[in-house]
Write an enzyme that holds these catalytic residues in place. Sequence first.
Site, PDB file in Angstrom:
ATOM      1  N   ASP A  51      12.838 -30.621  -3.452  1.00 53.51           N
ATOM      2  CA  ASP A  51      13.300 -29.488  -4.220  1.00 53.51           C
ATOM      3  C   ASP A  51      12.632 -28.091  -3.890  1.00 53.51           C
ATOM      4  O   ASP A  51      11.529 -28.238  -3.229  1.00 53.51           O
ATOM      5  CB  ASP A  51      12.851 -29.680  -5.436  1.00 53.51           C
ATOM      6  CG  ASP A  51      13.723 -28.885  -6.553  1.00 53.51           C
ATOM      7  OD1 ASP A  51      14.749 -28.466  -6.311  1.00 53.51           O
ATOM      8  OD2 ASP A  51      13.337 -28.819  -7.819  1.00 53.51           O
ATOM      9  N   GLY A  52      13.300 -27.128  -4.063  1.00 60.68           N
ATOM     10  CA  GLY A  52      12.937 -25.779  -3.581  1.00 60.68           C
ATOM     11  C   GLY A  52      13.363 -24.921  -4.568  1.00 60.68           C
ATOM     12  O   GLY A  52      13.946 -25.217  -5.554  1.00 60.68           O
ATOM     13  N   GLU A  97      15.103 -24.958  -0.332  1.00 66.99           N
ATOM     14  CA  GLU A  97      15.674 -26.205  -0.501  1.00 66.99           C
ATOM     15  C   GLU A  97      15.775 -26.785   0.885  1.00 66.99           C
ATOM     16  O   GLU A  97      15.437 -28.063   1.108  1.00 66.99           O
ATOM     17  CB  GLU A  97      16.947 -26.296  -1.246  1.00 66.99           C
ATOM     18  CG  GLU A  97      17.136 -25.435  -2.405  1.00 66.99           C
ATOM     19  CD  GLU A  97      16.782 -26.522  -3.882  1.00 66.99           C
ATOM     20  OE1 GLU A  97      16.358 -27.811  -3.045  1.00 66.99           O
ATOM     21  OE2 GLU A  97      16.647 -26.379  -4.893  1.00 66.99           O
ATOM     22  N   ASP A 142      18.683 -31.796  -5.470  1.00 72.21           N
ATOM     23  CA  ASP A 142      19.602 -31.427  -6.320  1.00 72.21           C
ATOM     24  C   ASP A 142      20.183 -30.022  -5.985  1.00 72.21           C
ATOM     25  O   ASP A 142      21.015 -29.414  -6.943  1.00 72.21           O
ATOM     26  CB  ASP A 142      18.529 -30.990  -7.689  1.00 72.21           C
ATOM     27  CG  ASP A 142      17.423 -30.074  -7.403  1.00 72.21           C
ATOM     28  OD1 ASP A 142      17.347 -29.253  -6.406  1.00 72.21           O
ATOM     29  OD2 ASP A 142      16.853 -29.686  -8.175  1.00 72.21           O
ATOM     30  N   HIS A 182      16.316 -30.631 -12.942  1.00 71.59           N
ATOM     31  CA  HIS A 182      15.673 -30.624 -14.260  1.00 71.59           C
ATOM     32  C   HIS A 182      16.495 -31.810 -15.107  1.00 71.59           C
ATOM     33  O   HIS A 182      16.795 -31.106 -16.527  1.00 71.59           O
ATOM     34  CB  HIS A 182      15.975 -29.173 -14.541  1.00 71.59           C
ATOM     35  CG  HIS A 182      15.449 -28.181 -13.820  1.00 71.59           C
ATOM     36  ND1 HIS A 182      14.220 -27.857 -13.410  1.00 71.59           N
ATOM     37  CD2 HIS A 182      16.448 -27.310 -12.878  1.00 71.59           C
ATOM     38  CE1 HIS A 182      14.051 -27.039 -12.430  1.00 71.59           C
ATOM     39  NE2 HIS A 182      15.264 -26.852 -12.115  1.00 71.59           N
ATOM     40  N   ASP A 205      10.015 -30.863  -8.324  1.00 64.96           N
ATOM     41  CA  ASP A 205      10.566 -29.578  -8.701  1.00 64.96           C
ATOM     42  C   ASP A 205       8.968 -28.950  -9.143  1.00 64.96           C
ATOM     43  O   ASP A 205       8.586 -27.905  -9.028  1.00 64.96           O
ATOM     44  CB  ASP A 205      11.257 -29.599  -9.815  1.00 64.96           C
ATOM     45  CG  ASP A 205      11.425 -28.255 -10.697  1.00 64.96           C
ATOM     46  OD1 ASP A 205      11.974 -27.375  -9.821  1.00 64.96           O
ATOM     47  OD2 ASP A 205      10.679 -28.207 -11.934  1.00 64.96           O
TER      48      ASP A 205
END
Length: 154
Positions: A8-9, A49, A72, A127, A137
């Site tokens: 995740d970024g 990302e 994501d 999320h 995250d």
Amino acid sequence: MRCQVYCDGGCRGNQQRENVGGWGVYLVWGEHDKELWGGEADTTNNKMELRAAIEGLRAVKNKTVGVDVYVDSAYVYNGITSWIGGWMKKGWKNSKKEPVANKELWLVLLDEKKKFADLTFNKVRGHADNAGNNRADALANRAMDEMEGEAGTG
């Protein structure tokens, strides 16, 4: 047994002149896990990302094991699983006939991907209820906190 790589970024102040970005990676191999994170100033969410996916693949030392990568980001997922072939055929131009953004990072990600015998990219909802993605995250946010000097020492 397959290795799971959650990536995740994020970017605080995305699209602004001064911002801070972070990426996080959570790797799981059987009973073992590993956390990685890092940050950059003056970047974008998409770059972070991509960096997460790149760093996640680099962290897997045994390239012969099966690896499942979870992102994501629709940008990263669609880019690496379907768009990249067309970009290369069109001389790195997108559907609007403009230069592909972040070409240098896409080339690095493609190079890392090619090193694996069995690699699958998977899109997950951000999320949501995916514990691995939530951990990645949190690591990206940790990196941004550290960049902003908000994280404590120790």
